[in-house]
Scaffold this motif. Structure first.
Motif, short mmCIF file in Angstrom:
data_model
loop_
_atom_site.label_atom_id
_atom_site.label_comp_id
_atom_site.label_asym_id
_atom_site.label_seq_id
_atom_site.Cartn_x
_atom_site.Cartn_y
_atom_site.Cartn_z
N GLU A 13 -11.95 0.40 -3.67
CA GLU A 13 -10.52 0.91 -4.14
C GLU A 13 -10.16 1.67 -2.75
OE1 GLU A 13 -9.94 2.98 -7.73
OE2 GLU A 13 -11.75 2.07 -8.43
N LEU A 14 -10.94 2.38 -2.14
CA LEU A 14 -10.55 3.10 -0.91
C LEU A 14 -10.02 2.24 0.21
CD1 LEU A 14 -13.21 5.77 -0.85
CD2 LEU A 14 -10.69 6.06 -1.56
N ASN A 15 -10.62 1.01 0.09
CA ASN A 15 -10.42 -0.02 1.27
C ASN A 15 -9.20 -0.87 0.82
OD1 ASN A 15 -12.00 0.58 3.43
ND2 ASN A 15 -13.73 -0.25 2.26
N ALA A 16 -8.52 -0.72 -0.40
CA ALA A 16 -7.34 -1.68 -0.74
C ALA A 16 -6.13 -1.41 0.44
CB ALA A 16 -6.90 -1.12 -2.21
N THR A 17 -5.45 -2.38 0.58
CA THR A 17 -4.42 -2.36 1.49
C THR A 17 -3.46 -1.38 1.02
OG1 THR A 17 -4.87 -4.61 2.14
CG2 THR A 17 -2.60 -3.61 2.78
N ALA A 18 -2.90 -0.44 1.88
CA ALA A 18 -1.74 0.30 1.25
C ALA A 18 -0.56 -0.44 1.30
CB ALA A 18 -1.67 1.37 2.23
N MET A 19 0.28 -0.33 0.13
CA MET A 19 1.40 -1.06 -0.02
C MET A 19 2.45 -0.16 -0.09
SD MET A 19 -0.18 -3.82 -0.31
CE MET A 19 1.07 -5.06 -0.84
N GLY A 20 3.76 -0.71 0.41
CA GLY A 20 5.14 0.02 0.33
C GLY A 20 6.07 -0.86 -0.14
N TYR A 32 14.48 -5.27 -3.48
CA TYR A 32 13.15 -4.50 -3.35
C TYR A 32 12.10 -5.64 -3.16
CZ TYR A 32 15.68 -0.61 -5.67
OH TYR A 32 16.68 0.13 -5.79
N ASN A 33 11.45 -5.35 -1.94
CA ASN A 33 10.17 -6.12 -1.67
C ASN A 33 9.20 -5.46 -1.39
OD1 ASN A 33 11.65 -8.78 -1.69
ND2 ASN A 33 12.51 -8.22 0.17
N VAL A 34 7.82 -5.71 -2.07
CA VAL A 34 6.61 -5.10 -1.63
C VAL A 34 6.07 -5.63 -0.55
CG1 VAL A 34 4.41 -4.64 -2.59
CG2 VAL A 34 6.00 -4.77 -4.20
N ILE A 35 5.61 -4.74 0.67
CA ILE A 35 5.12 -5.03 1.79
C ILE A 35 3.79 -4.40 1.96
CG2 ILE A 35 7.33 -5.27 3.11
CD1 ILE A 35 7.27 -2.71 4.17
N GLU A 36 2.86 -4.89 2.96
CA GLU A 36 1.83 -4.39 3.37
C GLU A 36 2.05 -3.08 4.30
OE1 GLU A 36 -1.26 -7.14 4.44
OE2 GLU A 36 -1.25 -8.14 2.55
N VAL A 37 1.50 -2.12 4.22
CA VAL A 37 1.79 -0.98 5.27
C VAL A 37 0.52 -0.74 6.32
CG1 VAL A 37 2.41 1.41 5.17
CG2 VAL A 37 3.24 -0.15 3.66
N GLU A 38 -0.77 -0.65 5.47
CA GLU A 38 -1.65 -0.32 6.28
C GLU A 38 -2.87 -0.93 5.79
OE1 GLU A 38 -3.56 3.74 8.31
OE2 GLU A 38 -3.11 3.78 6.09
N ASN A 39 -3.82 -1.74 6.51
CA ASN A 39 -5.12 -2.09 6.07
C ASN A 39 -6.18 -1.02 6.37
OD1 ASN A 39 -4.48 -4.78 5.55
ND2 ASN A 39 -4.46 -5.34 7.67
N ARG A 40 -6.87 -0.79 5.34
CA ARG A 40 -7.83 0.50 5.35
C ARG A 40 -9.20 -0.05 5.64
NH1 ARG A 40 -5.21 4.37 1.74
NH2 ARG A 40 -3.24 4.37 2.78
#
Length: 69
Positions: A13-20, A32-40
């Protein structure tokens, strides 16, 4: 974020990609489009943060948290 670490939430869960959300205006409509913000990249030793170096130097019996040496 701090609660997740304190509760020791699983690394998956902590390494899940942050979405925006990418919001664009198309005429009078919003899209509205969901995008990847940051890889953890959270490691197990990161549940505990590093102790300040000055504190480790000041107190000789104090050991740095594992993984932060």
């Amino acid at each position: 974020f701090w609660d997740l670490r304190r509760w020791k939430v699983s690394l998956d869960e902590l390494n899940a990609t942050a979405m925006g959300m990418d919001i664009t205006k198309d005429g009078g409509n919003l899209r509205y489009n969901v995008i990847e913000v940051e890889n953890r990249n959270f490691k197990d030793y990161m549940y505990y943060g590093p102790l300040p170096y000055t504190e480790v130097q000041r107190w000789t019996n104090l050991d740095q948290n594992a993984g932060w040496n």
